[in-house]
Design an enzyme around this catalytic site. Structure first.
Site, short mmCIF file in Angstrom:
data_model
loop_
_atom_site.label_atom_id
_atom_site.label_comp_id
_atom_site.label_asym_id
_atom_site.label_seq_id
_atom_site.Cartn_x
_atom_site.Cartn_y
_atom_site.Cartn_z
N ASP A 83 36.75 41.42 51.42
CA ASP A 83 37.09 40.95 50.08
C ASP A 83 38.60 40.78 50.01
O ASP A 83 39.35 41.45 50.74
CB ASP A 83 36.61 41.92 49.01
CG ASP A 83 36.81 41.35 47.61
OD1 ASP A 83 36.16 40.33 47.28
OD2 ASP A 83 37.62 41.90 46.85
N GLU A 126 42.08 39.87 47.17
CA GLU A 126 42.64 39.62 45.84
C GLU A 126 43.80 38.66 46.02
O GLU A 126 44.45 38.65 47.08
CB GLU A 126 43.10 40.92 45.18
CG GLU A 126 42.00 41.96 44.98
CD GLU A 126 40.86 41.49 44.09
OE1 GLU A 126 41.09 40.59 43.25
OE2 GLU A 126 39.74 42.01 44.23
N HIS A 172 43.26 42.40 38.96
CA HIS A 172 43.41 43.38 40.05
C HIS A 172 44.50 44.43 39.81
O HIS A 172 44.55 45.44 40.52
CB HIS A 172 43.65 42.68 41.39
CG HIS A 172 44.77 41.69 41.41
ND1 HIS A 172 46.08 42.01 41.10
CD2 HIS A 172 44.78 40.36 41.74
CE1 HIS A 172 46.85 40.94 41.25
NE2 HIS A 172 46.08 39.92 41.62
N HIS A 187 39.41 45.10 39.84
CA HIS A 187 38.99 44.61 41.15
C HIS A 187 39.93 45.18 42.21
O HIS A 187 41.14 45.22 42.03
CB HIS A 187 39.06 43.08 41.20
CG HIS A 187 38.00 42.41 40.40
ND1 HIS A 187 37.28 41.34 40.88
CD2 HIS A 187 37.51 42.66 39.17
CE1 HIS A 187 36.40 40.95 39.96
NE2 HIS A 187 36.53 41.73 38.92
N ASP A 237 35.66 46.74 46.53
CA ASP A 237 34.65 45.69 46.41
C ASP A 237 33.94 45.41 47.73
O ASP A 237 32.74 45.09 47.74
CB ASP A 237 35.31 44.40 45.89
CG ASP A 237 35.68 44.50 44.42
OD1 ASP A 237 35.40 45.55 43.80
OD2 ASP A 237 36.26 43.55 43.88
#
Length: 234
Positions: A7, A9, A57, A152, A157
């Protein structure tokens, strides 16, 4: 099989507009078991975050200012991912950003460096047509605890995605880091005479039957009429 759950960001939504990665999280699984091997990087994006991204985030420009740039971690990241099947939720988004970073370094594109890419969002849409299939929605539907997900985070995640993936693919109920396990080799199953048991038959009420029929109709509608039970009954 070696899989990596990944994942990211970012500073915004569009790598074509110059948005950059600010975080990458990876979790390794081998033969459907977590190994405990992870990679996690905060990155200096060399540009400002959008306000909307920070709300998602929480990684401010001040926090990221002293973090390494992508070029400094590219070798370590891509070596970790090499030859693995990489599972990503909404893969086109993350791969688009990773490709943009790799192009800046004149490196091969992401798909050329890994064993394969699997999009868990596409899998979920096929399994749950017409439903919300965000990571949060899947955690709720599949009873994966995401109570710690107030913001997040790439590594958090990636871990939730690994749990969701196992349940999507009908694996064990939860994930544990591999440890010494007793072998099933030589396991013998005792024979049981089922004729000694009384079969209990529960009779449904009219309301329960109606609720069941309504649920079947909803599933049939959501699948575009692709369900099989109507055909079998016919």
């Amino acid at each position: 099989m070696r899989q990596i759950f990944l994942d990211t960001e970012t500073t915004g939504l569009s790598p074509d507009s110059g948005d950059r990665l600010v975080e990458v999280g990876c979790i390794e699984m081998v033969n459907r078991r977590l190994t405990g091997n992870t990679k996690h990087f905060y990155l200096n994006p060399e540009r400002k975050n959008s306000e909307d991204a920070v709300r998602v985030h929480g990684l401010t420009d001040e926090f990221l200012a002293d973090k390494p740039i992508f070029a400094a971690i590219a070798d370590e990241l891509m070596e970790f991912l090499a030859d693995a099947e990489v599972v990503i939720h909404n893969a086109a988004f993350d791969v688009g950003f990773l490709n943009a970073e790799l192009r800046r370094l004149n490196r091969p594109l992401f798909a050329d460096c890994v064993g394969g890419i699997k999009d868990s969002l596409a899998m979920a849409r096929e399994m749950f047509p017409g439903k919300s299939n965000s990571l949060d929605a899947l955690c709720k539907r599949l009873e994966v605890d995401n109570s710690n997900r107030t913001l997040h985070g790439a590594l958090l995640d990636a871990g939730l995605l690994a749990e969701v993936y196992i349940r999507l693919t009908r694996g064990q109920d939860s994930l544990v880091i591999d440890s010494a396990e007793s072998s099933n080799q030589g396991l013998q199953v005792a024979q049981i005479d089922l004729s000694t048991f009384d079969l209990v038959v529960t009779v449904l009420s009219d309301a329960e039957l109606a609720a069941h029929e309504a649920m079947l109709a909803e599933l049939d509608k959501a699948s575009g009429g692709k369900t099989q039970w109507r055909k079998l009954v016919a």
